[in-house]
Design an enzyme around this catalytic site. Sequence first.
Site, short mmCIF file in Angstrom:
data_model
loop_
_atom_site.label_atom_id
_atom_site.label_comp_id
_atom_site.label_asym_id
_atom_site.label_seq_id
_atom_site.Cartn_x
_atom_site.Cartn_y
_atom_site.Cartn_z
N ASP A 31 41.98 7.67 -6.42
CA ASP A 31 42.73 6.48 -6.83
C ASP A 31 44.19 6.91 -6.95
O ASP A 31 44.47 8.03 -7.41
CB ASP A 31 42.20 5.97 -8.18
CG ASP A 31 42.50 4.51 -8.43
OD1 ASP A 31 41.56 3.72 -8.57
OD2 ASP A 31 43.71 4.15 -8.47
N ASN A 32 45.12 6.04 -6.56
CA ASN A 32 46.54 6.41 -6.71
C ASN A 32 47.13 5.85 -8.00
O ASN A 32 48.32 6.00 -8.25
CB ASN A 32 47.37 6.01 -5.49
CG ASN A 32 47.55 4.50 -5.36
OD1 ASN A 32 47.01 3.73 -6.17
ND2 ASN A 32 48.30 4.08 -4.36
N LYS A 85 45.72 -6.40 -3.49
CA LYS A 85 44.93 -7.64 -3.39
C LYS A 85 45.63 -8.89 -3.90
O LYS A 85 44.99 -9.92 -4.10
CB LYS A 85 43.60 -7.46 -4.11
CG LYS A 85 43.79 -7.13 -5.59
CD LYS A 85 42.51 -7.21 -6.37
CE LYS A 85 42.77 -7.06 -7.84
NZ LYS A 85 41.64 -7.13 -8.70
N SER A 125 36.26 -9.74 2.28
CA SER A 125 36.42 -10.92 1.42
C SER A 125 36.01 -12.19 2.16
O SER A 125 36.17 -12.27 3.39
CB SER A 125 37.89 -11.02 1.02
OG SER A 125 38.17 -12.28 0.46
N THR A 127 37.65 -14.59 2.18
CA THR A 127 38.91 -15.15 2.67
C THR A 127 38.94 -15.16 4.21
O THR A 127 39.65 -15.96 4.81
CB THR A 127 40.10 -14.38 2.06
OG1 THR A 127 41.29 -15.10 2.28
CG2 THR A 127 40.27 -12.99 2.61
N TYR A 150 47.58 -10.52 3.02
CA TYR A 150 46.43 -9.88 2.35
C TYR A 150 45.13 -10.22 3.10
O TYR A 150 44.34 -9.35 3.45
CB TYR A 150 46.33 -10.32 0.88
CG TYR A 150 44.94 -10.16 0.33
CD1 TYR A 150 44.46 -8.91 -0.02
CD2 TYR A 150 44.07 -11.26 0.22
CE1 TYR A 150 43.16 -8.75 -0.46
CE2 TYR A 150 42.78 -11.10 -0.22
CZ TYR A 150 42.32 -9.85 -0.57
OH TYR A 150 41.03 -9.69 -0.99
N LYS A 154 42.19 -7.88 5.59
CA LYS A 154 40.73 -7.83 5.54
C LYS A 154 40.15 -8.12 6.93
O LYS A 154 39.21 -7.45 7.39
CB LYS A 154 40.18 -8.82 4.50
CG LYS A 154 40.55 -8.45 3.07
CD LYS A 154 39.97 -7.10 2.67
CE LYS A 154 40.46 -6.61 1.33
NZ LYS A 154 40.08 -5.22 1.03
N TYR A 177 33.05 -10.38 -0.21
CA TYR A 177 32.88 -10.87 -1.58
C TYR A 177 33.36 -12.30 -1.70
O TYR A 177 34.39 -12.66 -1.17
CB TYR A 177 33.72 -10.08 -2.59
CG TYR A 177 33.71 -8.58 -2.46
CD1 TYR A 177 32.59 -7.89 -2.01
CD2 TYR A 177 34.84 -7.85 -2.84
CE1 TYR A 177 32.61 -6.50 -1.93
CE2 TYR A 177 34.85 -6.47 -2.75
CZ TYR A 177 33.74 -5.80 -2.28
OH TYR A 177 33.76 -4.44 -2.20
N ASN A 199 44.33 -14.91 -10.94
CA ASN A 199 42.96 -15.41 -10.75
C ASN A 199 42.51 -16.22 -11.97
O ASN A 199 42.98 -16.03 -13.08
CB ASN A 199 41.99 -14.25 -10.50
CG ASN A 199 42.27 -13.58 -9.16
OD1 ASN A 199 42.61 -12.41 -9.11
ND2 ASN A 199 42.13 -14.32 -8.09
C1 UD1 Z 1 42.00 -15.59 -4.56
C2 UD1 Z 1 42.68 -15.35 -3.26
C3 UD1 Z 1 41.71 -14.68 -2.33
C4 UD1 Z 1 41.26 -13.37 -2.93
C5 UD1 Z 1 40.67 -13.61 -4.30
C6 UD1 Z 1 40.41 -12.29 -4.99
C7 UD1 Z 1 44.36 -17.14 -3.09
C8 UD1 Z 1 44.76 -18.40 -2.39
N1 UD1 Z 1 43.18 -16.61 -2.72
O1 UD1 Z 1 40.89 -16.44 -4.33
O2 UD1 Z 1 42.32 -14.44 -1.08
O3 UD1 Z 1 40.29 -12.77 -2.10
O4 UD1 Z 1 41.57 -14.35 -5.12
O5 UD1 Z 1 39.80 -12.49 -6.22
O6 UD1 Z 1 45.07 -16.65 -3.94
N2 UD1 Z 1 42.96 -21.77 -10.33
C9 UD1 Z 1 43.56 -22.66 -11.22
N3 UD1 Z 1 44.48 -22.17 -12.09
C10 UD1 Z 1 44.82 -20.83 -12.13
C11 UD1 Z 1 44.20 -19.95 -11.23
C12 UD1 Z 1 43.27 -20.45 -10.34
O7 UD1 Z 1 43.28 -23.86 -11.20
O8 UD1 Z 1 45.69 -20.46 -12.95
C13 UD1 Z 1 41.95 -22.31 -9.39
C14 UD1 Z 1 42.32 -22.13 -7.93
O9 UD1 Z 1 43.00 -23.26 -7.46
C15 UD1 Z 1 40.95 -21.96 -7.28
C16 UD1 Z 1 40.09 -21.31 -8.37
O10 UD1 Z 1 40.79 -21.55 -9.59
O11 UD1 Z 1 40.40 -23.21 -7.02
C17 UD1 Z 1 39.90 -19.83 -8.17
O12 UD1 Z 1 41.18 -19.23 -8.01
P1 UD1 Z 1 41.36 -17.64 -7.92
O13 UD1 Z 1 40.67 -16.99 -9.05
O14 UD1 Z 1 42.82 -17.36 -7.73
O15 UD1 Z 1 40.55 -17.24 -6.61
P2 UD1 Z 1 40.71 -17.77 -5.11
O16 UD1 Z 1 41.91 -18.61 -4.93
O17 UD1 Z 1 39.41 -18.35 -4.72
#
Ligand code: UD1
Length: 337
Positions: A31-32, A85, A125, A127, A150, A154, A177, A199
Amino acid sequence: MKILVTGGLGFIGSHTVVELQNEGFDVVVIDNLSNSSEEVLKGIVTITGKMPLFEQLDLREKKSVEDFFKRHNDINGVIHFAASKAVGESVGNPLLYYENNIASLIFLLQELSKQDKANFIFSSSCTVYGQAEEMPITEDAPVQQPMSPYGNTKKIGEEIINDVAKATNINAILLRYFNPIGSHPSAEIGELPIGVPQNLVPFITQTGFGLREELAVFGDDYPTPDGTCIRDYIHVVDLAKAHVIALQRLLNKKNTEKVETFNLGTGTGSSVLEVIRSFEKVSGKKLPYKIVPRREGDITEAYANTDKANNILGWKAQSSLDEAMESAWKWEQKIRS
Ligand code: UD1
């Protein structure tokens, strides 16, 4: 059996090191520390009673990677997590992402291709599917042009592994994932987002703890039952276990193709509002939130068809959304105490 885990102090990496050690594997972690800390090793030892070998090494340094494999010429398998990521950051700094995620992969594969036989598990992913046309998403769904550098790393990573495996003795499994959440039930290891979490679940638990004022829900005008986006949230411990099973498949030569691909999800889609309700249920707290406009680049829905992982890999996610959320909440409280 000696297994190299790159990015082994990160969120999914650390949980996988625990599951590998629980199954009796000897683990070497690289790990870095760019997005992790050596402190994670303590959590791993507390859970498993065993300290993995750890080397702080940057996989972008070709010479260091060569030296590593000279010193460790008895590695039976590699699980490659080390990567950046953050989707937004990758848009602003694409070269960082191509260097970190692609150059590292190439240097690793160059070393593995020198071996008589190598087993390689790649962190991919969902994605790569973009907004898939059909739900749930099978592994045969077309891979689409990613929306971010990103995501592209992948997709390109998968393509490189496919080409290299054809030409070498490398056997590989690509694990796509869905949305990993939660933490080890002991709350000894978990997700450690730096700065404001991007996230959903870490933002929710931080808001629940009072570190953030309110959650912004990105859009309630999507064509879904409650108008918010749908994702497949999978407990990180379930995900970690899938890596051990995938590795055993390669070690036992049970793979039927040089490169196999599996979706890792629960098969159940949950909306943002359902995730909020799950948090409220397990924490007994009301979560402050407001609806704001959609986030650019978000897809409407993504959840996995898990038939291939269930039937061929022989793995199935065990934990519910509530169980995963409960572990995320326990972890949040532990790190703030
Ligand atoms: C995101 C990444 C994806 C990555 C993954 C890793 C984007 C567009 N996609 O996925 O490429 O592989 O994380 O875990 O960033 N949400 C809210 N409010 C927030 C945060 C999120 O409403 O403050 C909603 C988002 O609109 C989405 C859901 O929650 O509908 C999940 O979001 P998130 O956890 O960021 O994951 P992804 O967008 O699915």
